[in-house]
Design a protein around this motif. Structure first.
Motif, short mmCIF file in Angstrom:
data_model
loop_
_atom_site.label_atom_id
_atom_site.label_comp_id
_atom_site.label_asym_id
_atom_site.label_seq_id
_atom_site.Cartn_x
_atom_site.Cartn_y
_atom_site.Cartn_z
N ARG A 236 81.52 -45.14 -39.63
CA ARG A 236 82.43 -45.65 -40.67
C ARG A 236 83.25 -44.53 -41.32
O ARG A 236 83.95 -44.76 -42.28
N THR A 237 83.13 -43.29 -40.79
CA THR A 237 83.95 -42.19 -41.32
C THR A 237 84.99 -41.83 -40.26
O THR A 237 84.94 -42.31 -39.13
N SER A 238 85.91 -40.94 -40.66
CA SER A 238 86.85 -40.49 -39.63
C SER A 238 86.69 -38.99 -39.40
O SER A 238 87.56 -38.34 -38.84
N LYS A 239 85.56 -38.43 -39.85
CA LYS A 239 85.30 -37.00 -39.62
C LYS A 239 84.76 -36.79 -38.22
O LYS A 239 83.92 -37.59 -37.75
N PRO A 240 85.17 -35.71 -37.54
CA PRO A 240 84.53 -35.41 -36.26
C PRO A 240 83.01 -35.22 -36.42
O PRO A 240 82.55 -34.69 -37.43
N VAL A 241 82.29 -35.68 -35.41
CA VAL A 241 80.82 -35.59 -35.42
C VAL A 241 80.38 -34.74 -34.23
O VAL A 241 80.86 -34.95 -33.12
N LEU A 242 79.52 -33.76 -34.50
CA LEU A 242 78.96 -32.94 -33.42
C LEU A 242 77.54 -33.46 -33.20
O LEU A 242 76.68 -33.31 -34.06
N LEU A 243 77.35 -34.14 -32.08
CA LEU A 243 76.07 -34.83 -31.84
C LEU A 243 75.24 -34.04 -30.85
O LEU A 243 75.63 -33.85 -29.69
N LYS A 244 74.05 -33.60 -31.30
CA LYS A 244 73.20 -32.78 -30.43
C LYS A 244 72.22 -33.63 -29.63
O LYS A 244 71.70 -34.62 -30.15
N ARG A 245 71.99 -33.21 -28.41
CA ARG A 245 71.04 -33.92 -27.54
C ARG A 245 69.62 -33.64 -28.02
O ARG A 245 69.23 -32.48 -28.20
N ASN A 246 68.85 -34.69 -28.19
CA ASN A 246 67.43 -34.52 -28.51
C ASN A 246 66.77 -33.82 -27.32
O ASN A 246 67.14 -34.09 -26.17
N THR A 247 65.79 -32.97 -27.60
CA THR A 247 65.17 -32.20 -26.50
C THR A 247 64.44 -33.10 -25.50
O THR A 247 64.10 -32.63 -24.42
N ALA A 248 64.20 -34.37 -25.89
CA ALA A 248 63.50 -35.27 -24.96
C ALA A 248 64.38 -36.42 -24.51
O ALA A 248 63.88 -37.40 -23.98
N ALA A 249 65.69 -36.31 -24.73
CA ALA A 249 66.56 -37.45 -24.40
C ALA A 249 67.23 -37.28 -23.04
O ALA A 249 67.62 -36.18 -22.66
N SER A 250 67.37 -38.40 -22.35
CA SER A 250 68.14 -38.39 -21.10
C SER A 250 69.62 -38.36 -21.47
O SER A 250 69.98 -38.61 -22.63
N LEU A 251 70.46 -38.11 -20.48
CA LEU A 251 71.90 -38.09 -20.76
C LEU A 251 72.39 -39.48 -21.15
O LEU A 251 73.25 -39.62 -22.02
N ASP A 252 71.82 -40.52 -20.54
CA ASP A 252 72.23 -41.88 -20.91
C ASP A 252 71.83 -42.19 -22.35
O ASP A 252 72.56 -42.88 -23.06
N GLN A 253 70.69 -41.68 -22.79
CA GLN A 253 70.30 -41.90 -24.20
C GLN A 253 71.26 -41.17 -25.14
O GLN A 253 71.64 -41.70 -26.18
N LEU A 254 71.65 -39.96 -24.76
CA LEU A 254 72.63 -39.24 -25.58
C LEU A 254 73.95 -40.02 -25.66
O LEU A 254 74.54 -40.17 -26.73
N LEU A 255 74.37 -40.56 -24.52
CA LEU A 255 75.64 -41.31 -24.50
C LEU A 255 75.54 -42.61 -25.29
O LEU A 255 76.50 -43.03 -25.93
N GLN A 256 74.37 -43.22 -25.29
CA GLN A 256 74.21 -44.44 -26.11
C GLN A 256 74.26 -44.10 -27.59
O GLN A 256 74.82 -44.84 -28.40
N ALA A 257 73.67 -42.95 -27.95
CA ALA A 257 73.74 -42.51 -29.36
C ALA A 257 75.20 -42.26 -29.74
O ALA A 257 75.67 -42.67 -30.81
N ALA A 258 75.95 -41.62 -28.82
CA ALA A 258 77.38 -41.35 -29.09
C ALA A 258 78.14 -42.66 -29.24
O ALA A 258 79.03 -42.80 -30.08
N GLU A 259 77.76 -43.65 -28.44
CA GLU A 259 78.44 -44.95 -28.48
C GLU A 259 78.34 -45.59 -29.87
O GLU A 259 79.28 -46.22 -30.34
N TYR A 260 77.18 -45.41 -30.52
CA TYR A 260 77.03 -45.94 -31.89
C TYR A 260 78.16 -45.42 -32.79
O TYR A 260 78.70 -46.15 -33.59
#
Ligand code: PEP
Ligand code: MN
Length: 374
Positions: A236-260
């Motif tokens: 709900r903001t328009s600020k850039p977000v730097l989203l870090k991969r969890n050390t136990a996350a797959s790439l698809d999980q990271l992309l799903q988090a980014a999708e949110y």
């Protein structure tokens, strides 16, 4: 009525009406290449027809018009049968060459949805383009002097943005937890004085209004990659977000988090920072350098690398940075401190100013070798 319907405990199989049958789909339509002047005139109308049908079906559509190829990408939610029917209707439309329907757990962040790289402007520089963007600064904001000295040093070496945490998620509750709001106010002053944009971590939704005012990029640390409430708030903001991969996350999980986030705020920079490796490794995490080209193929979002948290030791930060740039990273986020041995957090991995100077010289050389600028 068949007798089995009355038998106790047996009833006909019905689909639970509350079971969500609708799924998200990405539909990619490649329009025919017009060869005659008449076809060239008609194609605009054909694209408009495809777009209208998609929008009437509740899809959000975008048109990418190249020199001789037009592609319509759309995302929406339908029941599988409806999606099938829509695909058939589009295939039969004038001017349509091919239709592809993709059902993945993420849509908007995928390369299928948008083939061109997303560029995220931070002050004057754009992350995700040809330029390699370097973000540098201490792990934690400690004092005005520490911030000022570090910002001056990293800027002189060519860093494009400054990093420092004030809300620090620490593994131990007895470790220093950061300066909190005081630290954010210091970073707000530093941002004005130094002219460097500031990247800092958000750990809770209630920090949002302060951080939106004082910072340029909001970092979601690896521990909060799965904090969906926080991700929804950032959408709900328009600020850039730097989203870090969890050390136990797959790439698809990271992309799903980014999708949110991307559902409301398209400005997401993905950051790799190492994943869980074998026990007894000599590094803090296993540098996930393979994920750089993999992610670049899966998504149009920029991908940067954090060698400091991956290695956990200063001597590996430069070699990993150079490898990341060679592998196609769009930038780096590196920890630098005036006196790493006495830093209040992550003191084994922070670089001295001199070490950062060496890193930047190497980054410039490798970037030039792979056709990029710094
Ligand atoms: C940080 O960048 O300071 C940090 C805490 O990173 P991570 O979330 O990757 O551990
Ligand atoms: Mn750190």
């Amino acid at each position: 009525m068949p007798p089995w319907q009355n038998r106790k405990g047996i009833r006909p199989l019905t689909i639970n009406p509350r079971f969500p049958r609708k799924e998200h789909y990405v539909v990619i339509i490649i329009m025919k290449h017009p060869t005659t002047p008449q076809e060239r005139d008609d194609i605009t109308q054909h694209i408009a027809g495809v777009r209208t049908l998609l929008e009437e079906s509740g899809f959000r559509a975008t048109v990418s018009q190249g020199v001789d190829l037009a592609v319509v990408g759309a995302v929406g939610k339908l029941e599988p049968e409806q999606a099938e029917a829509l695909t058939h209707r589009i295939s039969a439309m004038s001017g349509v060459q091919s239709v592809r329907r993709v059902s993945t757990p993420y849509k908007l962040v995928s390369r299928e949805y948008r083939s061109a790289p997303t560029l995220i402007p931070i002050n004057g520089v754009k992350v995700g383009g040809n330029q390699v963007v370097v973000i540098a600064g201490p792990c934690a904001a400690e004092s005005p002097e520490q911030l000022r000295q570090t910002a001056a040093a990293v800027k002189a070496c060519g860093a494009h943005a400054f990093r420092a945490g004030a809300f620090k998620p620490r593994s131990s509750p007895y470790s220093h937890q950061g300066l909190g709001e005081v630290g954010i106010v210091l970073l707000g002053q530093l941002r004005i004085e130094s002219g460097l944009p500031v990247v800092t971590e958000i750990t809770r939704i209630d920090q949002l209004s302060l951080l939106v005012e004082k910072a340029d990029v909001l970092q979601v640390g690896m521990r909060n990659m799965d904090n969906y409430e926080l991700l929804r708030a950032l959408a709900r903001t328009s600020k850039p977000v730097l989203l870090k991969r969890n050390t136990a996350a797959s790439l698809d999980q990271l992309l799903q988090a980014a999708e949110y986030v991307v559902r409301g705020n398209g400005q997401v920079i993905l950051c790799l920072r190492g994943i869980i490796g074998l026990q007894g490794l000599e590094t803090r995490a296993q540098a996930d350098l393979d994920a750089i080209p993999l992610l670049k193929a899966k998504t149009h979002l920029p991908v940067i690398f954090d060698p400091s948290h991956a290695a956990g030791r200063a001597d590996l930060v430069t070699p990993l940075s150079l490898a990341a740039i060679a592998a196609g990273a769009d930038g780096l986020i590196v920890e630098v401190h005036p006196d790493p041995a006495n830093a209040i957090s992550d003191n084994e991995q922070q670089l001295t100013f001199a070490q950062f100077g060496v890193l930047m010289r190497g980054v410039k050389a490798v970037a030039a070798a792979v056709g990029r600028t710094v």
